[in-house]
Every structure is written in C-alpha cells, then in structure tokens.
Motif scaffolding. Structure first.
Motif, mmCIF file in Angstrom:
data_model
loop_
_atom_site.group_PDB
_atom_site.id
_atom_site.type_symbol
_atom_site.label_atom_id
_atom_site.label_comp_id
_atom_site.label_asym_id
_atom_site.label_seq_id
_atom_site.Cartn_x
_atom_site.Cartn_y
_atom_site.Cartn_z
ATOM 1 N N PRO A 1 0.830 -1.213 0.000
ATOM 2 C CA PRO A 1 0.000 0.000 0.000
ATOM 3 C C PRO A 1 0.866 1.265 0.000
ATOM 4 O O PRO A 1 1.615 1.505 0.952
ATOM 5 C CB PRO A 1 -0.801 -0.125 1.301
ATOM 6 N N PRO A 2 0.804 2.085 -1.046
ATOM 7 C CA PRO A 2 1.653 3.281 -1.125
ATOM 8 C C PRO A 2 1.070 4.446 -0.335
ATOM 9 O O PRO A 2 -0.141 4.508 -0.092
ATOM 10 C CB PRO A 2 1.665 3.598 -2.622
ATOM 11 N N LEU A 3 1.936 5.355 0.047
ATOM 12 C CA LEU A 3 1.533 6.573 0.749
ATOM 13 C C LEU A 3 1.957 7.762 -0.115
ATOM 14 O O LEU A 3 3.140 7.961 -0.364
ATOM 15 C CB LEU A 3 2.212 6.635 2.116
ATOM 16 N N VAL A 4 0.969 8.540 -0.585
ATOM 17 C CA VAL A 4 1.244 9.699 -1.434
ATOM 18 C C VAL A 4 1.013 10.965 -0.633
ATOM 19 O O VAL A 4 -0.067 11.164 -0.062
ATOM 20 C CB VAL A 4 0.345 9.710 -2.691
ATOM 21 N N VAL A 5 2.026 11.827 -0.563
ATOM 22 C CA VAL A 5 1.909 13.081 0.183
ATOM 23 C C VAL A 5 2.406 14.229 -0.691
ATOM 24 O O VAL A 5 3.353 14.074 -1.455
ATOM 25 C CB VAL A 5 2.702 13.045 1.510
ATOM 26 N N ASN A 6 1.763 15.367 -0.575
ATOM 27 C CA ASN A 6 2.134 16.527 -1.383
ATOM 28 C C ASN A 6 2.933 17.558 -0.582
ATOM 29 O O ASN A 6 3.292 18.610 -1.113
ATOM 30 C CB ASN A 6 0.877 17.177 -1.969
ATOM 31 N N SER A 7 3.186 17.246 0.702
ATOM 32 C CA SER A 7 3.955 18.158 1.550
ATOM 33 C C SER A 7 4.396 17.412 2.800
ATOM 34 O O SER A 7 3.880 16.329 3.119
ATOM 35 C CB SER A 7 3.102 19.368 1.954
ATOM 36 N N LEU A 8 5.336 18.011 3.530
ATOM 37 C CA LEU A 8 5.776 17.432 4.792
ATOM 38 C C LEU A 8 4.621 17.387 5.786
ATOM 39 O O LEU A 8 4.471 16.423 6.542
ATOM 40 C CB LEU A 8 6.929 18.263 5.367
ATOM 41 N N ILE B 1 11.139 16.078 3.454
ATOM 42 C CA ILE B 1 10.457 14.801 3.687
ATOM 43 C C ILE B 1 11.473 13.702 3.986
ATOM 44 O O ILE B 1 11.270 12.871 4.885
ATOM 45 C CB ILE B 1 9.589 14.447 2.465
ATOM 46 N N ALA B 2 12.592 13.708 3.255
ATOM 47 C CA ALA B 2 13.634 12.710 3.490
ATOM 48 C C ALA B 2 14.173 12.802 4.916
ATOM 49 O O ALA B 2 14.334 11.784 5.615
ATOM 50 C CB ALA B 2 14.764 12.896 2.477
ATOM 51 N N ASN B 3 14.450 14.005 5.383
ATOM 52 C CA ASN B 3 14.963 14.206 6.747
ATOM 53 C C ASN B 3 13.963 13.732 7.794
ATOM 54 O O ASN B 3 14.347 13.146 8.816
ATOM 55 C CB ASN B 3 15.296 15.685 6.966
ATOM 56 N N PHE B 4 12.686 13.983 7.529
ATOM 57 C CA PHE B 4 11.632 13.556 8.456
ATOM 58 C C PHE B 4 11.610 12.030 8.566
ATOM 59 O O PHE B 4 11.538 11.465 9.664
ATOM 60 C CB PHE B 4 10.280 14.081 7.965
ATOM 61 N N LEU B 5 11.693 11.346 7.422
ATOM 62 C CA LEU B 5 11.631 9.882 7.412
ATOM 63 C C LEU B 5 12.846 9.258 8.087
ATOM 64 O O LEU B 5 12.732 8.272 8.822
ATOM 65 C CB LEU B 5 11.527 9.376 5.972
ATOM 66 N N ILE B 6 14.017 9.854 7.847
ATOM 67 C CA ILE B 6 15.265 9.304 8.400
ATOM 68 C C ILE B 6 15.238 9.257 9.924
ATOM 69 O O ILE B 6 15.786 8.343 10.546
ATOM 70 C CB ILE B 6 16.469 10.127 7.898
#
Length: 274
Positions: A133-140, A168-173
């Motif tokens: 199941p993918p998660l699509v986001v248009n902003s942080l 977004i990358a920094n948030f996920l890390i």
C-alpha cells in the motif's frame, strides 16, 4: 518594456520526444493528454489528427495508441495489450525510472512514500506499480501523523522541488529504521526552477507561460511568486493584461516543460510591444 528570458525554459527532453513521436504517428489516439498544454494538444489534433481518449475502455481493438509522457497505470497498459492495441510508448524515461523503482522496492517489502500530487497522472501511474500500500503526500505536513513502516522507500514526482523532497527525506530518516531515498526529480525540472529563482529576483514583473494543469509550470509560478510579487501564469499572449506592466521596467519570462516555442515567442513579442 524590456524583456529578459530565463536561462533555461520550455520543452524538456521528454516532451520533445513525445511531440516527435505523435507527429510521426498520424491518426493515432493518446490515452489522456500527451502533455499538459491544451494549445499544443489542439495543434496535434488539427495538423496530425492525433486525438485524446481519456477512457481506456472506449478504445477499440487494434487501435494505434500513444502512451502519454506521464505514463499510465499498469492495469491500463495490460488492458491495451489485451485489446491488441498497437502501443506506441511516449512515456518520458524520467517517469519510467520511478515506476521501476517502486515495483522493485515494494516487491522487497518496502513501504512506498511518494512525494507528489495524488491526482496527477504521473503519480497515478507510478503508484500502480507498488505491490505494498503506497503513501502519497504533497507536503511534509501531509506526512506528519501518518503510520510509517520500518522499511521505507522515498521517490518523487519528477516535477517537484528538491528542497521540499529533502524536508520529507529528513523527516523519514529520524522516524524509520531503514529509508531508501531515490531522487527522481528530473534535471530539466531542477534547471528550470533554479533559472526562475534567479531571474525573479532581478525583474519587476515575472511571466510564466504554460498549461494551467501542468505541475512543473505551477511549480515555476510558485517559485517566481516567492521572489517577485507581480508574477503571473498565462497559457498564451491572450491572457496578458497590459495593467500588469504599467510602471514596470523589466519583465522576466520563463515557461513550463510542455510549452512550445511558438507560444513563448508570441508572449515575448506581445510584452515587448507594451
């Protein structure tokens, strides 16, 4: 009125390629608009009888069908093959790349996080390749509060802004045990955005030329607006308002990746004449 063009603007490699493919395949259909520029779509229909069909189910067997630059969902492609359609693939190679990444990484059990507009045809096509199941986001902001897996793969719509992808990358890390990051923003998008960022700080008024439904054109407009309050988005010279240029000395012009030169030149000539 003095006019200064951005260092980089207009047709990208993928759009040029798609237009050339369409012109070589007269009397064909495109599944959805080939590119996001209504004026150019009208020209292709008028001069080459390349027509738009939005409903894959309405395409007759053995028709010649051009796949749009943004790509199409995996199931639609399978249906065209079942119908025996003559498929002419004009999908931009930069769009094929995230499709392949999503298919490969989701098969390995990674949750797919896609930075993009969920309603955009490119994004619909890319996420169709995900087996998880993918998660699509248009902003942080849209990502905050979402349930994330331990293993995540991050990809981007090709026309998004790199600084926002990094957010977004920094948030996920900081929240996931394993994050695989793929920068799938195309080079032409980055170059055009940087050119607009630079030019919009020099001019009194900024004009962005392109289709109103074009993602990359809207991104250029938002960047221009950050640095030049008097920034406007137009599809062609008919949208120009002389009042925008009163008391202004220098006008900057850029254009989206699906905007042909003949439209850009028409806008430039009109503004120079004010």
């Amino acid at each position: 009125m003095q006019v200064k063009m951005a260092k980089n603007y207009g047709f990208c490699f993928g759009v040029k390629r798609a237009i050339e493919i369409a012109q070589k395949n007269k009397d064909s259909l495109t599944l959805g608009s080939l590119i996001h520029n209504p004026k150019e779509i009208e020209r292709l229909e008028r001069d080459f009888n390349v027509r738009v069909q939005d409903d894959v189910g309405a395409i007759e067997s053995h028709s010649s069908v051009i796949i749009r630059t943004h790509g199409i969902p995996k199931n639609d492609l399978a249906l065209l093959k079942e119908k025996g359609a003559h498929i002419i693939d004009a999908t931009c190679p930069y769009v094929i790349k995230p499709q392949q990444i999503v298919e490969k990484m989701s098969a390995k059990g990674y949750q797919i996080v896609l930075f993009g507009d969920a309603n955009h045809p490119e994004v619909k096509g890319v996420i169709s390749y995900s087996s998880t199941p993918p998660l699509v986001v248009n902003s942080l902001e849209e990502l905050q509060g979402k349930k994330l897996g331990k293993k995540v793969t991050l990809v981007s719509q090709t026309t998004k802004q790199t600084p926002k992808l990094l957010e977004i990358a920094n948030f996920l890390i900081t929240r996931c045990a394993e994050v695989r990051i793929f920068n799938t923003i195309c080079n032409a998008t980055f170059d055009n955005q940087e050119a607009v960022r630079e030019l919009s700080q020099e001019v009194d008024v900024m004009i962005i030329v392109g289709g109103r439904t074009s993602s990359n054109t809207k991104q250029l407009f938002h960047i221009a607006k950050e640095f030049c309050t008097d920034s406007y988005l137009v599809e062609d010279f008919n949208d120009l308002d002389p009042a925008w240029f009163r008391g202004k000395r220098l006008c900057g012009i850029s254009a989206g990746a699906s905007t042909p030169d003949w439209i850009i030149e028409g806008v430039r000539e009109q503004i120079a004449g004010f």
